[in-house]
Design a protein around this motif. Structure first.
Motif, PDB file in Angstrom:
ATOM      1  N   SER A  43     -77.600  92.054 -14.810  1.00 32.29           N
ATOM      2  CA  SER A  43     -78.024  91.462 -13.543  1.00 32.29           C
ATOM      3  C   SER A  43     -78.961  92.433 -12.822  1.00 32.29           C
ATOM      4  O   SER A  43     -78.805  93.649 -12.920  1.00 32.29           O
ATOM      5  CB  SER A  43     -76.797  91.154 -12.696  1.00 32.29           C
ATOM      6  N   ASN A  85     -79.525  94.014 -10.091  1.00 36.69           N
ATOM      7  CA  ASN A  85     -79.048  94.622  -8.846  1.00 36.69           C
ATOM      8  C   ASN A  85     -78.682  96.069  -9.112  1.00 36.69           C
ATOM      9  O   ASN A  85     -78.424  96.444 -10.258  1.00 36.69           O
ATOM     10  CB  ASN A  85     -77.802  93.874  -8.350  1.00 36.69           C
ATOM     11  N   SER A 111     -74.640  90.666  -7.336  1.00 37.00           N
ATOM     12  CA  SER A 111     -75.675  90.157  -8.256  1.00 37.00           C
ATOM     13  C   SER A 111     -76.633  89.216  -7.526  1.00 37.00           C
ATOM     14  O   SER A 111     -76.225  88.452  -6.664  1.00 37.00           O
ATOM     15  CB  SER A 111     -75.030  89.414  -9.420  1.00 37.00           C
ATOM     16  N   GLU A 157     -72.407  85.096 -13.236  1.00 34.61           N
ATOM     17  CA  GLU A 157     -72.836  85.520 -14.558  1.00 34.61           C
ATOM     18  C   GLU A 157     -72.159  84.703 -15.662  1.00 34.61           C
ATOM     19  O   GLU A 157     -71.171  84.004 -15.417  1.00 34.61           O
ATOM     20  CB  GLU A 157     -72.505  87.008 -14.784  1.00 34.61           C
ATOM     21  N   HIS A 211     -66.878  96.278  -7.875  1.00 34.88           N
ATOM     22  CA  HIS A 211     -68.166  95.719  -8.277  1.00 34.88           C
ATOM     23  C   HIS A 211     -68.542  94.737  -7.182  1.00 34.88           C
ATOM     24  O   HIS A 211     -67.705  94.371  -6.374  1.00 34.88           O
ATOM     25  CB  HIS A 211     -67.963  94.975  -9.597  1.00 34.88           C
TER      26      HIS A 211
HETATM   27 MG    MG Z   1     -73.936  92.857 -13.280  1.00 34.38          MG
END
Ligand code: MG
Ligand code: TXA
Length: 324
Positions: free
Chosen positions: A142, A144, A150, A179, A231
Motif C-alpha cells: 500500500s 503509505n 492505507s 487490502e 498498523h
Molecule cells: Mg500496507
C-alpha cells in the motif's frame, strides 16, 4: 509534490510515464480496486529498495507481486490445484495467494524478503494493463508510510508520500477500500493469513471447506511476517466497540447503532448509514483519515458486525487501536 495523472482523462500519458519511470527503477503510486499501491519492478533490487525506503518499511516484510493475468502468474508461482481454483475464480480481484516461488523466476529476493514463497495477485483495471505492457511483475505494498493508514485516493497518497515519489496515477476512490485477502494452501487446507476484500465465506464457498486461521503467536513469523500488531495508526487514540461517546471525542458509527451521547460528539462519521459492510469497507480508511483531522484525542468506533467484510474491517480497526 508528485505529478498526478488522471487515468480516465489521460490514459496514454499515464501509461507512457509509468513505463518510463518503472523501467528506470522508480516506484510510482497506482490505483487498484483495493487500495493505492506503491509499485516498482519486482525483478530490480534497486527498485524494491526504494519501495522500502520510501515507506520506511522493515525489509523482513515481503511484498505482494502483482501480475497481469493467470498466464503471467504461472511463470512465477507454483500453483497447486486449490490455488489454481481460487485464482480462476477470484482473479482479477482482491485475493492474494501465497505459493512456492518458481526457481529462477527472476523475482528478486528483496521482494519476497528471502522467503521461498511469493504472494501473487492479479489486480483489476489499469494496473493489470500496465503490468501487461511492462511485462514484469510489480511489487506493490500500500502507498503509505509504514504503520500509517492505507490510501484509497490519489490525494491520500499525495499528502503522505508526495514529497518522496514522482508520479501518482489517479483513478478516484478505490472500489473495495481495504487490502486484499491473503490465503495460502498447503495442498489440503487453506489458511487465512489476512482478512481483506474477499470475505472468508466467499472463499469457503469456492473451496468447499472452512478456512483455517492462524492464531496470533503460532507460526505468524513465517506465515505473515508483515502482520505487525500496530498498523493503520491515526494520531488520535482509538476506542472500539463503543456504546457511548463524550463531547470531546469523534465518533465513527455504522448503520443505526445506538451510541449514547452521539448528538454531542465533536464530529460524526457513518461508515454506512444503511448498514452495508461493503460500503463500510469502501469508506473505512478515508473516514479514519478525516476523523483524525478533526483533532480529537479519541476516535470512538461503534460495533461492526464481524461477518463478511466485517472481519477485514475489524482487523484493520484493531490494528489501528493497538498500543504503539
Ligand atoms: Mg500496507
Ligand atoms: O490489496 C493489497 O493487497 C495491496 C494492493 C496494493 O495490492 N497491497 C498490500 O500490500 O496490502 P502490503 O505490502 O501492505 O501487504 C502485504 C502483506 C504483508 O502482510 C506480507 O507479510 C504478506 O502480504 N506477504 C507477502 N508475501 C508473503 C509471503 N510470501 N508469505 C506470507 N505473507 C506474505
Amino acid at each position: 509534490m508528485a505529478e498526478i495523472i488522471s487515468i480516465p482523462d489521460r490514459p496514454d500519458e499515464a501509461m507512457k510515464r509509468s513505463i518510463s519511470l518503472l523501467s528506470n527503477g522508480k516506484p510510482i503510486a497506482i490505483p487498484t480496486e483495493t487500495v493505492y499501491g506503491l509499485a516498482a519492478d519486482a525483478t530490480n533490487p534497486d527498485a524494491i529498495t526504494s519501495i522500502y525506503s520510501t515507506k520506511g518499511r522493515p525489509q523482513f516484510n515481503p511484498l505482494i507481486c502483482h501480475m497481469a493475468d493467470m498466464d503471467m502468474a504461472q511463470r512465477y508461482g507454483e500453483f497447486d490445484a486449490i490455488s489454481k481454483k481460487l485464482a480462476e475464480h477470484f482473479w482479477p480481484g482482491a485475493l492474494t495467494i501465497v505459493m512456492p516461488l518458481k526457481p529462477d523466476s527472476g523475482i528478486h529476493k528483496l521482494a519476497t524478503a528471502g522467503l521461498k514463497t511469493v504472494g501473487i495477485r492479479v489486480p483489476k483495471g489499469f494496473a493489470a494493463k500496465l503490468i501487461g505492457q511492462f511485462d514484469r511483475p510489480l511489487a506493490a505494498p500500500s502507498a503509505n508510510s509504514s504503520g500509517k493508514i492505507s490510501p484509497t485516493t490519489a490525494e491520500h497518497v499525495q499528502a503522505d508520500l508526495g514529497e518522496k515519489i514522482e508520479l501518482i496515477l489517479d483513478n478516484g476512490a478505490c472500489d473495495v477500500g481495504v487490502e486484499s485477502t491473503i490465503v495460502k494452501s498447503d495442498g489440503k487446507s487453506v489458511y487465512l493469513l489476512r482478512p481483506g476484500g474477499v470475505s472468508a465465506d466467499e472463499i469457503e464457498a469456492v473451496i468447499g471447506k472452512k478456512l483455517l486461521r492462524l492464531d496470533g503467536a503460532q507460526d505468524n513469523k513465517i506465515e505473515a511476517p508483515g502482520m505487525l500488531t500496530s498498523h493503520y495508526a491515526p494520531n488520535a487514540q482509538m476506542r472500539l466497540n463503543a456504546s457511548a461517546v463524550n463531547s470531546n471525542e469523534t465518533l465513527i458509527t455504522f448503520g443505526h447503532a445506538e451510541i449514547t451521547g452521539q448528538a454531542q460528539a465533536q464530529a460524526l462519521f457513518n461508515l454506512s448509514p444503511k448498514g452495508d459492510l461493503a460500503e463500510a469497507a469502501h469508506n473505512l480508511f478515508d473516514m479514519l483519515i478525516e476523523a483524525d483531522k478533526t483533532g480529537a484525542e479519541m476516535i470512538v468506533v461503534a460495533p461492526i458486525p464481524n461477518e463478511g467484510l466485517g472481519e477485514a474491517i475489524n482487523d484493520r480497526l484493531t490494528r489501528a487501536a493497538a498500543p504503539r
